[in-house]
Each structure stands twice: as structure tokens, then as C-alpha cells.
Design a protein around this motif. Structure first.
Motif, PDB file in Angstrom:
ATOM      1  N   ALA A  70     -18.811   1.009 -61.629  1.00 53.02           N
ATOM      2  CA  ALA A  70     -19.080  -0.426 -61.467  1.00 53.02           C
ATOM      3  C   ALA A  70     -20.441  -0.785 -62.056  1.00 53.02           C
ATOM      4  O   ALA A  70     -20.595  -1.823 -62.704  1.00 53.02           O
ATOM      5  CB  ALA A  70     -19.009  -0.812 -59.994  1.00 53.02           C
ATOM      6  N   ASP A 130     -12.186  -5.007 -63.776  1.00 51.74           N
ATOM      7  CA  ASP A 130     -12.209  -3.591 -63.411  1.00 51.74           C
ATOM      8  C   ASP A 130     -11.051  -2.831 -64.040  1.00 51.74           C
ATOM      9  O   ASP A 130     -11.187  -1.674 -64.407  1.00 51.74           O
ATOM     10  CB  ASP A 130     -12.141  -3.425 -61.891  1.00 51.74           C
ATOM     11  CG  ASP A 130     -13.376  -3.955 -61.182  1.00 51.74           C
ATOM     12  OD1 ASP A 130     -14.406  -4.190 -61.849  1.00 51.74           O
ATOM     13  OD2 ASP A 130     -13.315  -4.139 -59.953  1.00 51.74           O
ATOM     14  N   THR A 159     -16.208  -5.789 -60.540  1.00 53.09           N
ATOM     15  CA  THR A 159     -17.022  -5.320 -59.424  1.00 53.09           C
ATOM     16  C   THR A 159     -18.406  -4.977 -59.937  1.00 53.09           C
ATOM     17  O   THR A 159     -18.549  -4.265 -60.931  1.00 53.09           O
ATOM     18  CB  THR A 159     -16.383  -4.079 -58.763  1.00 53.09           C
ATOM     19  OG1 THR A 159     -15.070  -4.436 -58.329  1.00 53.09           O
ATOM     20  CG2 THR A 159     -17.201  -3.600 -57.587  1.00 53.09           C
ATOM     21  N   SER A 192     -18.138  -8.597 -56.093  1.00 52.61           N
ATOM     22  CA  SER A 192     -17.358  -8.780 -57.315  1.00 52.61           C
ATOM     23  C   SER A 192     -17.461 -10.235 -57.744  1.00 52.61           C
ATOM     24  O   SER A 192     -17.758 -11.113 -56.937  1.00 52.61           O
ATOM     25  CB  SER A 192     -15.895  -8.370 -57.107  1.00 52.61           C
ATOM     26  OG  SER A 192     -15.215  -9.301 -56.306  1.00 52.61           O
TER      27      SER A 192
END
Length: 193
Positions: A105, A124, A132, A148
Motif C-alpha cells: 500500500a 489496489d 489503500t 483508502s
């Protein structure tokens, strides 16, 4: 703040990087003109790229100690992705890899800041609608689920977010040094302020 520790050059470099970024957060303000916000996003993205590179070099140092006599430990050939490299090192050392999701992330957040001026352009997953970030919401607890943002929204980074990212890198680094089977200089404890 981290106490003075000297297990290796990469560890010390990572700690200097997190100390600098934690003290000088160039947070993206939503009230700034677009050009200034894009520049700040690029600077933040570059800072996060540097932290990732420092961690990557620490992984190399720990792997060299864990696999003496090998130029490149098994599974490291051509591996540049820090999250995947760390997972491989943990597997070599027989340890769990709990940080993989968050490091991935952080990689997306870094790229979003550096290449897209902080505007989320990639989800993602392929076809996803959210990206995220590598940190929990600023108002949330440190162990809260990661924040997110919807694609097209701006990824806002606060000083608290940066400090949490720095703390995360420091925790990984301290854990790697502690895993290093040949490091007599590994810190017994990490002092935080």
C-alpha cells in the motif's frame, strides 16, 4: 525518537531518514494552489521512495549476514520490490511476513504522490475503485485499518501520517536487526520519545 544504534550502515541510514522526515513533514495542504500541491506531493513521494530504498538496502545487509558466502540469497535475483524482497527474506529466516500488505500500500501511495501529484489513479486491484494508503486515518488509532481513497480523489498526507509511516519503517528495521543471527550489536531495546 530512536536511540543511538550501530548494527550496520543501512540501519543507521534508515533511522536518519525517518528522523528527518518525521521532523520536517511537508504535508500536503488542500488550501494550497494546485501547482504547489503537486510539487509537495512529488517531494513527499520522493521522500517515501528514499525510505523504501533504505529498507531495501537493510534487507540486503541482513540477508548477507544470514546467508554468508552467497552473493545474492536465494529468491533475491533481480528483486527490486521491497515488500516482496522482505517477504522472501522472512521466508529464508523462517519468520512470518506481517508487513507485506502495508508495504505494498505504501508503494502505491508513493507512486500516487510522485507520479500523479497525489491524485489516486490506480486501485489496489485491476478494475478496483479504491486505493489503500500505507497508513491508518489520521484520527484513527495506529492499529486501525489503513485509509483508502476513491480513484480520482487526492491523497492527503498529514504530519501525523508521515510520523506513522516513519514509525512503521523503524519497527521493521528494528525487527530485521533483531532477526539478524550474526549481529551482536543488535539493539536490546528501541527507545521512543
Amino acid at each position: 525518537m530512536i536511540a543511538s544504534v550501530r548494527p550496520g550502515g543501512a540501519f543507521a541510514t534508515l533511522l536518519r531518514g525517518t528522523a528527518f522526515l518525521g521532523r520536517h513533514p511537508a504535508a500536503i495542504g488542500t488550501e494550497t494552489p494546485v501547482a504547489a500541491r503537486r510539487l509537495r506531493a512529488k517531494v513527499l513521494g520522493n521522500c517515501l521512495r528514499e525510505l523504501d530504498r533504505f529498507l531495501n538496502l537493510l534487507i540486503d545487509e541482513v540477508a548477507a549476514e544470514a546467508c554468508p558466502g552467497r552473493i545474492e540469497p536465494i529468491g533475491f535475483a533481480g528483486q527490486r520490490n521491497t515488500a516482496n524482497k522482505l517477504r522472501t527474506l522472512y521466508a529464508i529466516l523462517g519468520a512470518a511476513s506481517p508487513d507485506h500488505h502495508r508495504l505494498r500500500a505504501l508503494g502505491r501511495s508513493r507512486d500516487c504522490l510522485f507520479h500523479c501529484g497525489g491524485v489516486a489513479r490506480r486501485g489496489d486491484r485491476h478494475g478496483g475503485t479504491r486505493m489503500t494508503a500505507g497508513w491508518p486515518p489520521s484520527a484513527g488509532l495506529s492499529d486501525a485499518p489503513l485509509m483508502s481513497v476513491a480513484l480520482g480523489d487526492t491523497l492527503v498526507v498529514t504530519p501525523v501520517d508521515l510520523r506513522r509511516v516513519c514509525d512503521f519503517y523503524e519497527e521493521i528495521a528494528a525487527g530485521l536487526v533483531a532477526l539478524n543471527p550474526r549481529s551482536a550489536e543488535a539493539p536490546a531495546a528501541i527507545a521512543t520519545a
